[in-house]
Write a protein that holds these residues in place. Structure first.
Motif, short mmCIF file in Angstrom:
data_model
loop_
_atom_site.label_atom_id
_atom_site.label_comp_id
_atom_site.label_asym_id
_atom_site.label_seq_id
_atom_site.Cartn_x
_atom_site.Cartn_y
_atom_site.Cartn_z
N VAL A 90 3.46 -0.82 -7.88
CA VAL A 90 3.11 -0.51 -6.49
C VAL A 90 1.99 0.52 -6.45
O VAL A 90 1.04 0.41 -5.67
CB VAL A 90 4.35 -0.01 -5.72
CG1 VAL A 90 3.96 0.42 -4.32
CG2 VAL A 90 5.42 -1.11 -5.67
N ARG A 91 2.11 1.55 -7.31
CA ARG A 91 1.06 2.57 -7.34
C ARG A 91 -0.29 1.95 -7.69
O ARG A 91 -1.33 2.28 -7.12
CB ARG A 91 1.39 3.65 -8.37
CG ARG A 91 2.57 4.54 -8.01
CD ARG A 91 2.69 5.69 -9.00
NE ARG A 91 4.02 6.27 -8.94
CZ ARG A 91 4.99 6.01 -9.81
NH1 ARG A 91 4.76 5.18 -10.82
NH2 ARG A 91 6.17 6.57 -9.67
N TYR A 133 6.51 -9.15 2.23
CA TYR A 133 5.41 -8.22 2.44
C TYR A 133 5.85 -7.03 3.29
O TYR A 133 5.39 -5.90 3.08
CB TYR A 133 4.19 -8.91 3.07
CG TYR A 133 2.91 -8.22 2.64
CD1 TYR A 133 2.31 -8.56 1.44
CD2 TYR A 133 2.37 -7.19 3.38
CE1 TYR A 133 1.17 -7.90 1.00
CE2 TYR A 133 1.24 -6.52 2.96
CZ TYR A 133 0.64 -6.88 1.76
OH TYR A 133 -0.47 -6.21 1.32
N ASP A 134 6.75 -7.27 4.23
CA ASP A 134 7.33 -6.14 4.97
C ASP A 134 7.97 -5.15 3.99
O ASP A 134 7.80 -3.93 4.11
CB ASP A 134 8.39 -6.64 5.96
CG ASP A 134 7.78 -7.36 7.15
OD1 ASP A 134 6.57 -7.21 7.39
OD2 ASP A 134 8.53 -8.09 7.84
N ALA A 135 8.71 -5.72 3.03
CA ALA A 135 9.40 -4.87 2.05
C ALA A 135 8.39 -4.10 1.21
O ALA A 135 8.60 -2.92 0.89
CB ALA A 135 10.30 -5.73 1.16
N LEU A 136 7.29 -4.76 0.82
CA LEU A 136 6.28 -4.08 0.03
C LEU A 136 5.64 -2.94 0.82
O LEU A 136 5.46 -1.83 0.30
CB LEU A 136 5.20 -5.07 -0.42
CG LEU A 136 3.99 -4.45 -1.16
CD1 LEU A 136 4.45 -3.70 -2.40
CD2 LEU A 136 2.96 -5.52 -1.52
N ALA A 144 5.05 2.84 1.74
CA ALA A 144 5.20 4.00 2.63
C ALA A 144 6.14 5.04 2.02
O ALA A 144 5.89 6.26 2.10
CB ALA A 144 5.70 3.55 3.99
N ARG A 145 7.24 4.56 1.41
CA ARG A 145 8.21 5.50 0.82
C ARG A 145 7.59 6.26 -0.34
O ARG A 145 7.69 7.50 -0.41
CB ARG A 145 9.45 4.74 0.35
CG ARG A 145 10.45 5.62 -0.41
CD ARG A 145 11.66 4.83 -0.87
NE ARG A 145 11.33 3.73 -1.77
CZ ARG A 145 11.03 3.89 -3.07
NH1 ARG A 145 10.98 5.10 -3.61
NH2 ARG A 145 10.78 2.84 -3.83
N ILE A 146 6.94 5.53 -1.26
CA ILE A 146 6.34 6.19 -2.42
C ILE A 146 5.19 7.10 -1.99
O ILE A 146 5.00 8.19 -2.53
CB ILE A 146 5.87 5.14 -3.44
CG1 ILE A 146 7.07 4.32 -3.95
CG2 ILE A 146 5.15 5.80 -4.61
CD1 ILE A 146 6.68 3.18 -4.88
N ALA A 147 4.43 6.64 -0.99
CA ALA A 147 3.30 7.45 -0.49
C ALA A 147 3.80 8.77 0.06
O ALA A 147 3.17 9.83 -0.14
CB ALA A 147 2.53 6.67 0.56
N GLU A 166 6.33 10.39 -0.86
CA GLU A 166 6.80 11.23 -1.96
C GLU A 166 5.67 11.73 -2.84
O GLU A 166 5.73 12.84 -3.38
CB GLU A 166 7.80 10.45 -2.82
CG GLU A 166 9.06 10.04 -2.09
CD GLU A 166 9.91 9.06 -2.91
OE1 GLU A 166 9.46 8.68 -4.02
OE2 GLU A 166 11.00 8.69 -2.44
N GLU A 167 4.60 10.93 -2.98
CA GLU A 167 3.61 11.21 -4.01
C GLU A 167 2.16 11.32 -3.53
O GLU A 167 1.26 11.50 -4.34
CB GLU A 167 3.67 10.10 -5.08
CG GLU A 167 5.03 9.93 -5.71
CD GLU A 167 5.02 8.83 -6.76
OE1 GLU A 167 3.92 8.36 -7.12
OE2 GLU A 167 6.11 8.43 -7.21
N ASP A 168 1.91 11.19 -2.24
CA ASP A 168 0.54 11.21 -1.73
C ASP A 168 -0.31 10.16 -2.44
O ASP A 168 -1.31 10.46 -3.10
CB ASP A 168 -0.08 12.60 -1.90
CG ASP A 168 -1.41 12.74 -1.15
OD1 ASP A 168 -1.68 11.87 -0.30
OD2 ASP A 168 -2.15 13.70 -1.41
N LEU A 169 0.06 8.89 -2.26
CA LEU A 169 -0.61 7.79 -2.96
C LEU A 169 -2.07 7.65 -2.57
O LEU A 169 -2.85 7.06 -3.31
CB LEU A 169 0.11 6.46 -2.66
CG LEU A 169 1.38 6.18 -3.46
CD1 LEU A 169 1.91 4.82 -3.06
CD2 LEU A 169 1.09 6.21 -4.94
N ALA A 170 -2.44 8.15 -1.41
CA ALA A 170 -3.83 7.98 -0.96
C ALA A 170 -4.81 8.70 -1.88
O ALA A 170 -5.99 8.37 -1.92
CB ALA A 170 -3.99 8.48 0.47
N ARG A 171 -4.31 9.69 -2.63
CA ARG A 171 -5.21 10.44 -3.52
C ARG A 171 -4.58 10.54 -4.91
O ARG A 171 -4.23 11.62 -5.38
CB ARG A 171 -5.46 11.85 -2.94
CG ARG A 171 -6.31 11.85 -1.68
CD ARG A 171 -6.67 13.26 -1.27
NE ARG A 171 -5.49 14.03 -0.88
CZ ARG A 171 -4.97 14.00 0.34
NH1 ARG A 171 -5.50 13.25 1.28
NH2 ARG A 171 -3.91 14.74 0.64
#
Length: 486
Positions: free
Chosen positions: A372-373, A409-412, A417-420, A422-427
């Motif tokens: 996912v990341r 795709y809803d689940a993805l 959103a959940r991982i983001a 927790e981890e600030d996936l945008a950066r």
């Protein structure tokens, strides 16, 4: 009332509505347009609102850019507007056009033209004309060959443009063959108007487009690109695209689209990949939030162009297109480069084409948080568009399958959103920056720092955030393995 009488009555109602639109639109701009007209008349010249401006006024959609024609030559036009215009530009002077701005309106004034074409390129040999009638006769379509004189608002329509506007028909003032021989770009403009205005080309125009499609090769890539972009961003690009393919025009500059007609999809659920592609474009349009998103529409159009080259039939008769997204990305890059699209626009479309298939397989439950990341990191700023493209690509008629894909795709998206959160996936960045890497390893700036940074980024994607001690330990382990440290 007979059917014919009813049809004529409907046409009259449409004409009346068009005329009301024109009056309202002209009243909106008349303080500037009429004042300009009076200045030309006082100087012994004519001034007419013309072409697309009249058409758009009749349709009730006149913008802030107005086109005029006059018997005055550019030098005389400059004398008339000097001191009245807020700003003036002369970039079109060699074609007889002077531009100006006044009260928030952009005006372009062009000397009557009775131009000829060299019939090798689309460039006109500019000759100034002497009458409005000659000027209107040389225009591309009847709906663009109408004029309103200023300041008296006299309407001129020698080629039946108003009736064609009511009938939503695209015809040429003279014969289509003469018009397209002079300027083959007009064939592409006809397709563009079907997309923008939802009009239909007259049968004679369609026949000429088909017979003369090869003449489009005389036109520069930049001009074709601009018309095609307007077509794809039209209200009904599907009709315009179909016209390009059916007349053979598309084959001259976008052969990948025509090639899709010959390819049956892997599940044999669609007539062909071409029809599927047009549906994906429609689906993508429905997800736009603020006008045309050209990058999204172009990615939807090109997402499957790699299928013809990757088609394979297995022993069981099933069709496959392995790695068509990779081939499609390469073809898309080459095609957009040939059409002279800017590199930043091309790179975005190419990335979406390359990524559009990544999601399939998520529903099998094989994706780790690391996958996912990587999905998010690879998409970067394109992630919202990738969401839309992937959802648009589901065109199956099987309701159960469509619902399952949507749910996956809803689940993805929920997982992202959940991982983001927790981890600030945008950066996603390595847990150590370049300065920290150089300090720990005792190395100067150079290739080793870049390789170490990339390794730490891979660890970040694979394992999630590392604390400082973990990141430093991983860096030292990698450095020893690579021989950077003893």
């Amino acid at each position: 009332m007979s059917e014919a009488s009813a049809s004529h009555a409907a046409d009259r109602r449409e004409l009346t509505a068009a005329q009301r639109n024109a009056v309202a639109e002209l009243l909106r701009v008349s303080p500037v347009a009429d004042e300009l007209g009076r200045r030309f008349v006082a100087a012994g010249h004519e001034l007419h609102l013309v072409g697309g401006s009249v058409r758009d006024a009749l349709l009730g959609r006149l913008g802030e850019d107005l086109d005029f024609c006059t018997d005055a030559h550019p030098d005389e036009t400059l004398r008339i507007i000097k001191g009245w215009a807020e700003s003036i530009w002369e970039t079109g002077r060699e074609f007889g056009t002077i531009g100006l701005q006044r009260d928030g309106l952009r005006l372009e004034i062009t000397t009557f033209r009775a131009e000829a074409y060299d019939q090798v390129s689309r460039n006109p040999i500019v000759e100034y004309g002497t009458s409005l009638e000659d000027d209107l006769k040389r225009r591309d379509f009847t709906i663009n060959a109408m004029a309103v004189s200023l300041p008296d608002h006299r309407f001129t329509d020698p080629h039946g443009g108003l009736a064609d506007l009511a009938a939503k028909a695209i015809r040429t003032p003279g014969t289509p063959q003469e018009s397209f021989r002079d300027d083959p770009l007009r064939m592409l403009r006809a397709a563009r108007f079907t997309a923008q205005l939802r009009f239909a080309v007259h049968p004679d125009v369609r026949e000429a487009m088909t017979r003369m499609a090869a003449d489009l090769d005389r036109i520069t890539a930049e001009r074709i690109r601009d018309e095609f972009t307007k077509l794809l961003c039209g209200a009904d690009p599907i009709t315009g695209l179909r016209l390009l393919v059916d007349t053979g025009l598309g084959e001259r500059f976008l052969p990948e689209l025509t090639g899709l007609k010959l390819t049956i999809d892997e599940h044999a659920q669609h007539k062909d990949v071409y029809e599927h592609t047009l549906t994906v474009v429609e689906n993508a349009m429905s997800m736009e939030e603020d006008g045309c998103d050209f990058v999204l529409r172009m990615a939807a159009l090109m997402h499957d162009v790699g299928k013809p080259a990757t088609k394979a039939v297995g022993p069981d008769g099933r069709v496959s297109f392995h790695h068509h997204e990779v081939v499609g990305a390469r073809l898309t890059k080459a095609r957009m480069k040939a059409m002279r699209y800017p590199k930043d626009v091309t790179s975005k479309v190419v990335a979406l084409v390359a990524l559009h298939l990544r999601f399939y397989g998520y529903g099998r439950g094989e994706w780790t948080d690391s996958a996912v990341r990587r999905y998010v990191a690879d998409a970067g700023d394109l992630l919202p568009r990738l969401h839309k493209l992937t959802r648009s690509d589901c065109t199956t008629r099987n309701r159960r399958k469509a619902a399952a894909l949507a749910a996956d795709y809803d689940a993805l998206e929920e997982r992202i959103a959940r991982i983001a959160a927790e981890e600030d996936l945008a950066r996603v960045r390595p847990d150590l920056d370049g300065n920290a890497i150089m300090e720990l390893l005792g190395v100067p700036p150079g290739p080793v720092v870049g390789k170490a940074w990339q390794h730490l980024k891979e660890q970040r994607l694979e394992r999630g955030p590392l604390d400082r001690d973990e990141a430093e330990a991983e860096l030292l382990r990698w450095a020893r393995e690579q021989g950077v440290l003893d």
